[in-house]
Scaffold this motif. Structure first.
Motif, PDB file in Angstrom:
ATOM      1  N   LEU A 404       0.823  -1.212   0.000  1.00 47.39           N
ATOM      2  CA  LEU A 404       0.000   0.000   0.000  1.00 47.39           C
ATOM      3  C   LEU A 404       0.859   1.265   0.000  1.00 47.39           C
ATOM      4  O   LEU A 404       0.576   2.231  -0.726  1.00 47.39           O
ATOM      5  N   TYR A 405       1.913   1.247   0.794  1.00 46.86           N
ATOM      6  CA  TYR A 405       2.775   2.430   0.866  1.00 46.86           C
ATOM      7  C   TYR A 405       3.482   2.681  -0.474  1.00 46.86           C
ATOM      8  O   TYR A 405       3.560   3.824  -0.936  1.00 46.86           O
ATOM      9  N   CYS A 406       3.976   1.631  -1.122  1.00 44.35           N
ATOM     10  CA  CYS A 406       4.660   1.800  -2.412  1.00 44.35           C
ATOM     11  C   CYS A 406       3.690   2.272  -3.497  1.00 44.35           C
ATOM     12  O   CYS A 406       4.053   3.116  -4.341  1.00 44.35           O
ATOM     13  N   LEU A 407       2.455   1.755  -3.488  1.00 46.18           N
ATOM     14  CA  LEU A 407       1.487   2.200  -4.484  1.00 46.18           C
ATOM     15  C   LEU A 407       1.158   3.682  -4.327  1.00 46.18           C
ATOM     16  O   LEU A 407       1.043   4.420  -5.324  1.00 46.18           O
ATOM     17  N   GLY A 411       1.939   6.591  -7.024  1.00 46.13           N
ATOM     18  CA  GLY A 411       0.875   7.462  -7.538  1.00 46.13           C
ATOM     19  C   GLY A 411       1.158   8.930  -7.302  1.00 46.13           C
ATOM     20  O   GLY A 411       0.912   9.773  -8.183  1.00 46.13           O
ATOM     21  N   LEU A 412       1.698   9.287  -6.145  1.00 48.70           N
ATOM     22  CA  LEU A 412       2.032  10.687  -5.873  1.00 48.70           C
ATOM     23  C   LEU A 412       3.131  11.197  -6.799  1.00 48.70           C
ATOM     24  O   LEU A 412       3.077  12.345  -7.272  1.00 48.70           O
ATOM     25  N   ARG A 417       4.453  14.711 -11.463  1.00 48.07           N
ATOM     26  CA  ARG A 417       4.938  14.996 -12.821  1.00 48.07           C
ATOM     27  C   ARG A 417       3.819  15.588 -13.680  1.00 48.07           C
ATOM     28  O   ARG A 417       4.085  16.403 -14.579  1.00 48.07           O
ATOM     29  N   LEU A 418       2.553  15.190 -13.418  1.00 44.63           N
ATOM     30  CA  LEU A 418       1.439  15.754 -14.181  1.00 44.63           C
ATOM     31  C   LEU A 418       1.309  17.247 -13.908  1.00 44.63           C
ATOM     32  O   LEU A 418       1.016  18.032 -14.817  1.00 44.63           O
ATOM     33  N   PHE A 419       1.504  17.691 -12.674  1.00 44.99           N
ATOM     34  CA  PHE A 419       1.444  19.123 -12.359  1.00 44.99           C
ATOM     35  C   PHE A 419       2.513  19.909 -13.097  1.00 44.99           C
ATOM     36  O   PHE A 419       2.294  21.060 -13.485  1.00 44.99           O
ATOM     37  N   LEU A 446      -7.465  16.189  -7.839  1.00 44.05           N
ATOM     38  CA  LEU A 446      -8.291  15.482  -6.859  1.00 44.05           C
ATOM     39  C   LEU A 446      -7.597  14.224  -6.342  1.00 44.05           C
ATOM     40  O   LEU A 446      -7.546  13.963  -5.127  1.00 44.05           O
ATOM     41  N   LEU A 447      -7.042  13.424  -7.260  1.00 39.71           N
ATOM     42  CA  LEU A 447      -6.369  12.187  -6.845  1.00 39.71           C
ATOM     43  C   LEU A 447      -5.128  12.490  -6.003  1.00 39.71           C
ATOM     44  O   LEU A 447      -4.858  11.795  -5.007  1.00 39.71           O
ATOM     45  N   PHE A 448      -4.392  13.526  -6.388  1.00 43.40           N
ATOM     46  CA  PHE A 448      -3.191  13.872  -5.630  1.00 43.40           C
ATOM     47  C   PHE A 448      -3.563  14.296  -4.210  1.00 43.40           C
ATOM     48  O   PHE A 448      -2.876  13.920  -3.235  1.00 43.40           O
ATOM     49  N   THR A 449      -4.649  15.049  -4.082  1.00 50.92           N
ATOM     50  CA  THR A 449      -5.085  15.494  -2.752  1.00 50.92           C
ATOM     51  C   THR A 449      -5.512  14.311  -1.895  1.00 50.92           C
ATOM     52  O   THR A 449      -5.182  14.224  -0.703  1.00 50.92           O
ATOM     53  N   ILE A 450      -6.263  13.404  -2.504  1.00 50.53           N
ATOM     54  CA  ILE A 450      -6.746  12.232  -1.747  1.00 50.53           C
ATOM     55  C   ILE A 450      -5.572  11.379  -1.278  1.00 50.53           C
ATOM     56  O   ILE A 450      -5.482  10.982  -0.099  1.00 50.53           O
ATOM     57  N   LEU A 451      -4.632  11.080  -2.187  1.00 52.23           N
ATOM     58  CA  LEU A 451      -3.481  10.235  -1.826  1.00 52.23           C
ATOM     59  C   LEU A 451      -2.586  10.916  -0.801  1.00 52.23           C
ATOM     60  O   LEU A 451      -2.027  10.256   0.091  1.00 52.23           O
ATOM     61  N   LEU A 452      -2.454  12.234  -0.911  1.00 58.17           N
ATOM     62  CA  LEU A 452      -1.586  12.946   0.023  1.00 58.17           C
ATOM     63  C   LEU A 452      -2.152  12.919   1.438  1.00 58.17           C
ATOM     64  O   LEU A 452      -1.408  12.758   2.421  1.00 58.17           O
ATOM     65  N   PHE A 453      -3.489  13.064   1.573  1.00 59.98           N
ATOM     66  CA  PHE A 453      -4.093  13.049   2.900  1.00 59.98           C
ATOM     67  C   PHE A 453      -4.194  11.638   3.485  1.00 59.98           C
ATOM     68  O   PHE A 453      -4.266  11.471   4.699  1.00 59.98           O
ATOM     69  N   LEU A 454      -4.217  10.618   2.628  1.00 59.09           N
ATOM     70  CA  LEU A 454      -4.247   9.238   3.107  1.00 59.09           C
ATOM     71  C   LEU A 454      -2.852   8.673   3.382  1.00 59.09           C
ATOM     72  O   LEU A 454      -2.734   7.595   3.982  1.00 59.09           O
TER      73      LEU A 454
END
Length: 840
Positions: A404-407, A411-412, A417-419, A446-454
């Motif tokens: 989970l941590y590596c995924l 993703g982050l 890189r997308l930003f 949205l995905l970056f925010t979700i992954l960053l807070f989780l």
């Protein structure tokens, strides 16, 4: 002539008789092996020695006579011993005598054709035949080698040790044998432990045959294709017990092999494996006897279930703590509850599995205890596998948390890189620019925010389970470390080192027993067990060089301080003399009433210096072209007399004019030139050396050059019109690859002899160190540098010692021979400083 006699210490109390041994003419020494006692028949002695020589391939003969006067000295016995030299014609005939109840020995030789009229000198060396026989200092090659090999062994003690080692047949004769010849040697009392040795040899034959048969069956099963199927191969590779059984199977195959050890290293390896196996099995049997005594296996089975329940309860408490507010951290409650319940369900399943297996645990431990008869290492490997099975749920927790941590980290990084308008190019394995539309950027945000807070919740679970997994790995690592220690510990070598150190002797040393005038010098040969490996020798050599460099640095500092003191003293004397001259000139100018010019600078307005008036030299510069007499030139003798009276000023050059009718030609001024000659290591140093002044500096790079190549190139480099203050030479690295020390030193001597013909001053650079070419070449480079330093000091040449500068990391290239950019910079700087000091 100096005669060396190696006499066995066990024969010092033997009765009178003949000395049997080998004569080594290269060393001018005799090795005594045994003493033949009276009575004997000379023909039988000769026949016996011929049989021994045929079996051992050692030139065994009668060296002389031995007289041990336990009673009053008998002239008849001495006469008889002297007459034996006519029967056993050996040149020279050695006669050893030991006086009654005394330690005084006498030695003399008889020669039919003496080589020198001088009196012979004797050195009597006592040696222990048992230690020499069992030590491994003798060479393993055959004595019937080439003449060069014999010449090399002549300067060593290898021939003595080889003679004793190959005379094993001679030592097998028992003193109580009914044979016609009675001998005295180190086994004259009988072969050591002969009955026990023979019984063990006889018993080991069927045991080895049975063991070989069983091992062949086990190895055939081990190599069968059934174990190569996927489930079995995977289990076999993951279990420590299977791996340890494979190692033990290889060790048993090495021990039971009927192939004889080729050298001492293989023999010591077999012995170490055998002793390690015996100790391992002995410890395993002790462990098994402890387990089956007083029903300890039942006690362990009863203790295992409560311990597993206690560990599960602690893990549940830990998960409950993580599902709350651990250490005051604000976690994502939804994800925290999901992960906590997931791991709690795993713990519940694991507890149910342990309770389901509880009726069979005692039986499993009972069969596991039987495996201790295979050795303590097998039992420890089974223990490691049991710990791995009991902590399998912790391993699963670690894998889940890590995945989970590596995924999330992956993703982050992709969304980051997308930003920036980038993306990862899978085909070219690099980051390329990419343009995204508004929808893609919005979804990415949205995905970056979700992954960053989780991420903090996942990272905390990953950290906790990683620490638990690390604790289990440390316990298993300690068990594996103990197993490897038992497998690889050289117990046989340690036992030999403690009990019989002469079996591992690194050499011999001699102790003086007696040294009197008119008596032979008596020495005692002892083993030297202070073994030093090659790397330790190189380290000691480097330490000696460092100490020498420190002494040189201290000497140079003292010289510099002395030079500074002399310079200051000289400056003070010059200032005092200059002030006196100035005062005298000022007084003389005031007396003559002349005007005195003073030179006043802006920095020094006080204490001005009075420059006295001086006459100017006047001469005819066209007088060289004159071809007539004095009358034709228009000059009388008064001008010549005036020239002789004139004295030039200090610091000016006087012009010498030729006399009438003569002409002079001045010699051309020789250039000051420096040429740096060497191999490919000089490539890239031209700019640093020649940049200050290219008119008087040159670098001659000869790739792959050796010493004789530089000597052939010298006539084309040195010109008669040049003056060479310095000729730095950097060569020798390529010579150390194939040539030995004698060849290299001979080439250096020839080069020095060639250089002296040109009358130039030379500086030899030390050979730079290399890496990855073997210890032999490193040792040869150290020896060449030491010899080159001594030779340059003796011949008057300069020597540039680089010392430990190029031993640092990042100086040598990948090939270990050439220099990196940093190394070339250091090397060029040292050569440029040398050239600058030479020209200044």
């Amino acid at each position: 002539m100096v005669l060396k006699v190696f006499f066995p210490s066990c024969c010092a109390t033997a009765e009178s008789g003949l000395l049997i041994g080998r004569w080594i003419p290269e060393q001018n020494s005799a090795v005594v092996l045994a003493v033949v006692h009276f009575p004997f028949i000379p023909g039988q002695v000769k026949q016996y020695l011929s049989e021994v020589q045929r079996v051992t391939q050692v030139n065994t003969c009668v060296l002389g006579s031995w007289s041990n006067s336990k009673q009053e000295k008998e002239e008849v016995l001495d006469k008889f011993l002297e007459d034996l030299s006519t029967i056993f014609s050996h040149e020279p005939w050695i006669q050893l005598n030991k006086e009654r109840d005394s330690r005084v020995w006498s030695c003399c030789i008889f020669q039919k054709y003496p080589s020198s009229p001088k009196e012979d000198e004797f050195i009597l060396v006592y040696y222990d035949q048992r230690k020499v026989m069992l030590s491994q200092l003798h060479p393993t090659d055959n004595l019937t080698t080439s003449a060069d090999h014999k010449g090399n062994d002549a300067s060593k003690l290898g021939a003595v040790f080889d003679t004793v080692a190959k005379s094993k047949v001679l030592f097998m004769t028992d003193r109580y044998d009914d044979g016609p010849i009675k001998l005295t040697h180190w086994q004259s009392e009988g072969v050591e432990a002969s009955i026990i040795v023979e019984l063990m040899k006889q018993a080991s034959v069927p045991v080895c045959m049975l063991l070989t048969f069983l091992l062949s069956l086990v190895s055939s099963v081990y190599k069968s294709r059934v174990l190569k199927l996927w489930p079995l191969s995977f289990i076999w590779s993951k279990l420590s017990t299977c791996e340890q059984l494979g190692h033990r199977l290889e060790h048993l195959q090495i021990i039971s092999s009927n192939r004889k050890a080729q050298n001492q290293t293989q023999l010591m390896r077999k012995a170490n494996i055998f002793v390690s196996l015996l100790i391992d099995m002995a410890l395993g049997i002790l462990l098994m006897s402890w387990l089956y005594r007083e029903n300890r296996i039942g006690q362990l089975a009863d203790t295992l279930i409560p311990v597993a329940d206690h560990i599960a309860k602690e893990l549940q408490d830990l998960l409950q703590w993580l599902m709350g507010v651990p250490a005051g951290l604000k976690m994502n409650r939804a994800l925290d509850q999901v992960l906590g319940r997931f791991f709690l369900y795993h713990i519940h399943l694991w507890i149910s599995y342990i309770h389901l297996m509880s009726p069979f645990i005692e039986m499993i431990l009972w069969y596991v205890g039987l495996s201790a008869c295979l050795g303590l290492t097998v039992a420890l490997s089974i223990l490691s596998d049991i710990i791995a099975l009991l902590t399998f749920h912790i391993y699963c927790f670690y894998v889940y948390g890590a995945r989970l941590y590596c995924l999330k980290i992956y993703g982050l990084s992709s969304l980051w890189r997308l930003f920036r308008g980038k993306k990862w190019n899978v085909l070219r394995q690099r980051v390329d620019s990419c343009s995204y539309d508004l929808d893609q950027l919005f979804i990415g945000t949205l995905l970056f925010t979700i992954l960053l807070f989780l991420l903090p919740t996942t990272a905390l679970y990953y950290l906790v389970f990683t620490l638990l997994r690390l604790l289990v790995v440390v316990v298993q690592g300690l068990i594996h470390l103990l197993v490897d220690l038992i497998d690889s510990l050289p117990l046989y070598s340690v036992i030999l080192r403690l009990c019989r150190s002469y079996r591992l002797a690194a050499g011999v040393k001699f102790r003086v027993l007696e040294q009197k005038a008119g008596k032979p010098l008596r020495l005692l040969m002892q083993d030297r067990s202070d073994f030093v490996c090659t790397k330790c020798k190189l380290v000691s050599i480097l330490e000696e060089k460092v100490q020498g460099l420190e002494k040189q640095v201290s000497t140079l500092r003292c010289v510099r301080e002395t030079e500074d003191f002399l310079d200051r003293h000289q400056v003070m004397l010059l200032r005092a003399q200059w002030s006196e001259d100035s005062e005298q000139a000022a007084q003389q100018g005031q007396e003559d009433g002349e005007v005195i010019w003073q030179h006043v600078t802006s920095r020094r307005r006080k204490g001005s210096i009075h420059v006295p008036a001086a006459e100017i030299q006047v001469s005819n510069r066209f007088r060289v072209l004159s071809t007539g007499s004095n009358a034709e030139s228009g000059l009388d003798d008064t001008s010549e007399g005036r020239e002789q009276k004139e004295t030039p000023l200090i610091g000016r050059h006087k012009m010498h004019c030729p006399r009438d009718g003569g002409s002079t030609t001045t010699a051309p001024k020789r250039r000051r030139w420096v040429v740096v000659v060497g191999d490919s290591l000089l490539r890239g140093t031209e700019s640093s050396i020649c940049r200050p002044n290219r008119e008087n500096r040159e670098v001659c790079c000869l790739p792959g050059a050796r010493i004789h190549d530089v000597m052939e190139r010298l006539p084309r480099l040195i010109k008669p019109s040049d003056r060479y203050p310095f000729l730095p030479i950097r060569v020798g690295t390529n010579d150390t690859a194939k040539n030995d020390l004698e060849r290299i030193t001979a080439d250096y001597v020839a080069l020095g002899r060639r250089i002296k013909e040109f009358e130039v001053q030379v500086v030899f650079s030390s050979v730079l160190p290399i890496e990855g070419k073997g210890l032999g070449r490193d040792r040869r480079i150290v020896e060449v540098n030491e010899w080159l330093h001594r030779w340059c000091r003796r011949e008057g040449f300069g020597f540039l010692d680089h010392g430990m500068v190029f031993q640092e990391g990042g100086v040598l290239g990948r090939d270990g021979l050439h220099l990196t950019k940093r190394g070339k910079s250091i090397f060029a700087g040292r050569l440029a400083n040398l050239v600058r000091r030479a020209l200044n």
